[in-house]
Motif scaffolding. Sequence first.
Motif, PDB file in Angstrom:
ATOM      1  N   ARG A   1     -45.933  -9.094 -39.134  1.00 21.28           N
ATOM      2  CA  ARG A   1     -45.147  -9.323 -40.356  1.00 21.28           C
ATOM      3  C   ARG A   1     -43.654  -9.334 -40.042  1.00 21.28           C
ATOM      4  O   ARG A   1     -42.902 -10.140 -40.591  1.00 21.28           O
ATOM      5  CB  ARG A   1     -45.477  -8.266 -41.398  1.00 21.28           C
ATOM      6  CG  ARG A   1     -46.820  -8.458 -42.037  1.00 21.28           C
ATOM      7  CD  ARG A   1     -47.008  -7.507 -43.229  1.00 21.28           C
ATOM      8  NE  ARG A   1     -48.335  -7.666 -43.749  1.00 21.28           N
ATOM      9  CZ  ARG A   1     -49.294  -6.745 -43.685  1.00 21.28           C
ATOM     10  NH1 ARG A   1     -49.050  -5.572 -43.134  1.00 21.28           N
ATOM     11  NH2 ARG A   1     -50.483  -6.977 -44.185  1.00 21.28           N
ATOM     12  N   SER A   2     -43.236  -8.432 -39.166  1.00 24.28           N
ATOM     13  CA  SER A   2     -41.821  -8.395 -38.769  1.00 24.28           C
ATOM     14  C   SER A   2     -41.435  -9.685 -38.044  1.00 24.28           C
ATOM     15  O   SER A   2     -40.359 -10.243 -38.286  1.00 24.28           O
ATOM     16  CB  SER A   2     -41.549  -7.193 -37.859  1.00 24.28           C
ATOM     17  OG  SER A   2     -41.766  -5.990 -38.557  1.00 24.28           O
TER      18      SER A   2
ATOM     19  N   THR B   1     -50.444  -5.190 -37.266  1.00 28.09           N
ATOM     20  CA  THR B   1     -50.166  -6.126 -38.339  1.00 28.09           C
ATOM     21  C   THR B   1     -48.692  -6.058 -38.736  1.00 28.09           C
ATOM     22  O   THR B   1     -48.104  -7.075 -39.042  1.00 28.09           O
ATOM     23  CB  THR B   1     -51.060  -5.829 -39.554  1.00 28.09           C
ATOM     24  OG1 THR B   1     -52.419  -5.856 -39.130  1.00 28.09           O
ATOM     25  CG2 THR B   1     -50.848  -6.830 -40.657  1.00 28.09           C
ATOM     26  N   GLN B   2     -48.135  -4.867 -38.717  1.00 33.62           N
ATOM     27  CA  GLN B   2     -46.726  -4.737 -39.099  1.00 33.62           C
ATOM     28  C   GLN B   2     -45.821  -5.506 -38.139  1.00 33.62           C
ATOM     29  O   GLN B   2     -44.849  -6.132 -38.570  1.00 33.62           O
ATOM     30  CB  GLN B   2     -46.309  -3.262 -39.167  1.00 33.62           C
ATOM     31  CG  GLN B   2     -44.910  -3.060 -39.717  1.00 33.62           C
ATOM     32  CD  GLN B   2     -44.707  -3.735 -41.076  1.00 33.62           C
ATOM     33  OE1 GLN B   2     -45.562  -3.679 -41.955  1.00 33.62           O
ATOM     34  NE2 GLN B   2     -43.571  -4.404 -41.241  1.00 33.62           N
TER      35      GLN B   2
END
Length: 167
Positions: A5-6, A1-2
């Motif tokens: 988001r990035s 997920t990170q």
Amino acid sequence: TQALRSAAAIVDDHPELFEEQPLLPWIALGQLFLRESGVGHVHFERALRAAREHGGIGTLPFVLGLIGRDQATSEPWRLAEATYREAISLARESDQPTWLTYVLAGLAWLLARQGRVEECRADAEEALRLGERLGARLPALWALSALGELELALGRPSQAIEQFERQ
């Protein structure tokens, strides 16, 4: 997920990416998984607007299919159905059988949840035939899921199990 988001932050910082037609579906695809942030809807809208404004007939069925999938799980179903139907029409007109297979399977899943038997079966079967011809297994899995869910909606769990076993 990170990582998603990035990637969303990079897209936000570089609006010129929306001018690159080949990137539009991939921008939208990433956003499909960032549902909790609300970012996805903004990127969906921008990707769709960019594809329409720049004549992205090659990307429109894919982008619309992703938006339809998101809408089918978060918006009124009539909106999702309209989006899927537009994607199907454009995929047929522009001879894009791979994306046609995906959006037919997505629409079949939505129709199954509404108990719309004939329409669901017709779209799922077409997706299965196209998927077989193209070697596209993922939309075939979605179509089989739709047929299984349709059987559940009809109160026939043993027939649903048969479809899920096929899946």
